[in-house]
Design an enzyme around this catalytic site. Structure first.
Site, PDB file in Angstrom:
ATOM      1  N   ILE A   1     -78.254 -34.790  -9.597  1.00 26.46           N
ATOM      2  CA  ILE A   1     -77.790 -34.720  -8.811  1.00 26.46           C
ATOM      3  C   ILE A   1     -78.106 -33.858  -7.706  1.00 26.46           C
ATOM      4  CG2 ILE A   1     -75.001 -35.826  -7.245  1.00 26.46           C
ATOM      5  CD1 ILE A   1     -73.786 -34.961 -10.818  1.00 26.46           C
ATOM      6  N   GLU A   2     -78.948 -35.923  -6.851  1.00 26.51           N
ATOM      7  CA  GLU A   2     -79.501 -35.393  -5.577  1.00 26.51           C
ATOM      8  C   GLU A   2     -78.688 -34.993  -4.387  1.00 26.51           C
ATOM      9  OE1 GLU A   2     -83.047 -37.208  -5.324  1.00 26.51           O
ATOM     10  OE2 GLU A   2     -83.674 -36.416  -7.192  1.00 26.51           O
TER      11      GLU A   2
ATOM     12  N   CYS B   1     -79.994 -30.191 -11.225  1.00 30.87           N
ATOM     13  CA  CYS B   1     -80.718 -30.315 -11.455  1.00 30.87           C
ATOM     14  C   CYS B   1     -79.768 -30.643 -13.059  1.00 30.87           C
ATOM     15  CB  CYS B   1     -81.260 -29.164 -12.182  1.00 30.87           C
ATOM     16  SG  CYS B   1     -82.720 -29.058 -11.438  1.00 30.87           S
TER      17      CYS B   1
ATOM     18  N   GLU C   1     -79.920 -29.744 -16.093  1.00 23.33           N
ATOM     19  CA  GLU C   1     -79.274 -28.940 -16.910  1.00 23.33           C
ATOM     20  C   GLU C   1     -78.741 -27.657 -16.795  1.00 23.33           C
ATOM     21  OE1 GLU C   1     -82.853 -29.595 -15.683  1.00 23.33           O
ATOM     22  OE2 GLU C   1     -83.952 -28.647 -16.540  1.00 23.33           O
TER      23      GLU C   1
ATOM     24  N   CYS D   1     -86.385 -25.956 -13.973  1.00 26.35           N
ATOM     25  CA  CYS D   1     -87.044 -25.595 -13.146  1.00 26.35           C
ATOM     26  C   CYS D   1     -86.998 -24.110 -12.822  1.00 26.35           C
ATOM     27  CB  CYS D   1     -87.131 -26.255 -11.366  1.00 26.35           C
ATOM     28  SG  CYS D   1     -84.928 -24.977 -11.311  1.00 26.35           S
TER      29      CYS D   1
END
Ligand code: THU
Length: 135
Positions: free
Chosen positions: A44-45, A54, A56, A87
């Site tokens: 979700i940005e 992210c 995960e 990441c």
């Protein structure tokens, strides 16, 4: 269908919920508990880029916030030729909360790879060091 393939299917579905208008990089995740319950996540940005979360971590936060603590599998699905590993921030969170989970990277083209958090994050920092301080 194997348990892992089933989780890949679930993570692929979760990926379709991604809100990634800035990167157009869609990620799906599925996290399975010892008892067999599955929590999903997608990335979700935010327009304030640094607030992006992210896939995960979305799955992990969902599970932890419902009191789940023991996990067997974490699956991450992307649509890149090269499978995408978590990441650095996610590696830290996986180390702290999903250390024993089997991590599978997958893409939409049928490629799969199992990775180990110990290799993704060698010499990890965690709460053990906080307890050592000042001794
Ligand atoms: N992203 C994930 O969701 N998981 C990863 O393991 C790597 C990156 C997301 C964050 C961001 O929305 C987009 O992918 C590009 O970095």
């Amino acid at each position: 269908m194997s348990e892992t393939e089933n989780l890949i299917r679930i993570a692929t579905e979760a990926r379709s919920c991604s809100l990634a208008p800035f990167s157009n990089f869609l990620v799906g995740a599925a996290l399975r508990t010892e008892a067999g319950k599955v929590f999903t996540g997608c990335n979700i940005e935010s327009a304030s880029y640094g607030l992006t979360v992210c896939a995960e971590r979305v799955a992990i936060w969902k599970a932890l916030s419902e009191c789940e603590r023991d996990f067997t599998d974490l699956v991450i699905v992307v649509d890149t030729e090269q499978l995408t590993p978590p990441c650095g921030t996610c590696r830290q969170i996986i180390w702290e909360y999903c250390k024993h989970a089997k991590i599978t990277l997958a893409n939409l083209r049928g490629q799969r790879e199992e990775v180990d958090i110990v290799h993704l994050l060698p010499k990890a920092f965690d709460a053990r060091f906080l307890k050592e301080a000042g001794k």
